[in-house]
Design a protein around this motif. Structure first.
Motif, short mmCIF file in Angstrom:
data_model
loop_
_atom_site.label_atom_id
_atom_site.label_comp_id
_atom_site.label_asym_id
_atom_site.label_seq_id
_atom_site.Cartn_x
_atom_site.Cartn_y
_atom_site.Cartn_z
N SER A 119 -1.90 -2.94 3.35
CA SER A 119 -2.74 -3.34 4.47
C SER A 119 -1.90 -4.18 5.41
N ALA A 120 -2.23 -4.12 6.67
CA ALA A 120 -1.59 -5.02 7.63
C ALA A 120 -2.05 -6.44 7.32
N LYS A 121 -1.31 -7.40 7.81
CA LYS A 121 -1.70 -8.81 7.62
C LYS A 121 -2.73 -9.18 8.68
N ASP A 122 -3.84 -8.46 8.63
CA ASP A 122 -4.91 -8.58 9.60
C ASP A 122 -6.24 -8.50 8.85
N CYS A 123 -7.14 -9.43 9.12
CA CYS A 123 -8.38 -9.48 8.33
C CYS A 123 -9.21 -8.22 8.47
#
Length: 127
Positions: free
Chosen positions: A34-38
């Motif tokens: 996953s991207a480091k994005d919520c």
């Protein structure tokens, strides 16, 4: 045949060398990123239904603690959350643990030790 452990990481695929990926596969892990994005992390948790989420507490838009709170409120299928950070903070660690993290680790972490801890935590969660 034993089911693979679905491991969702907030890491870029290129942050792991081939040896680490082979090691995780040999220990029965399926790796997802996953991207480091919520928002991306929340979407991936909903799509993949991982057994374990290894995530950076510092994400874009919301922090990792908010992600754990959201999943705990909205889902019946709650993964094992393992939080990491690049700096030591007792307050941050306590906040993560109080909001659903089963384990907190400093980065860089030893992947072999971490997989042993993950398997131990999963065995206690599933009993």
């Amino acid at each position: 045949m034993e089911n693979k452990i679905k491991l969702l990481l907030t890491e870029e695929p290129n942050e792991f060398d081939e040896e680490t990926i082979r090691f995780l596969n040999s220990k029965n892990f399926s790796i997802y990123y996953s991207a480091k994005d919520c928002e991306d992390l929340l979407n991936k948790i909903g799509e993949i239904h991982p057994d374990v989420v290894l995530f950076d507490l510092f994400l874009t838009r919301l922090d990792g603690i908010s992600v754990m709170r959201h999943i705990r409120q909205e889902s019946n299928n709650i993964p094992l959350f393992i939080a990491f950070s690049t700096f030591r903070s007792a307050l941050l660690e306590q906040e993560a643990m109080n909001n659903g993290a089963s384990y907190f680790v400093l980065k860089p972490y030893n992947i072999k030790d971490l997989t042993e801890n993950i398997k131990m935590l999963l065995s206690t969660k599933n009993t």
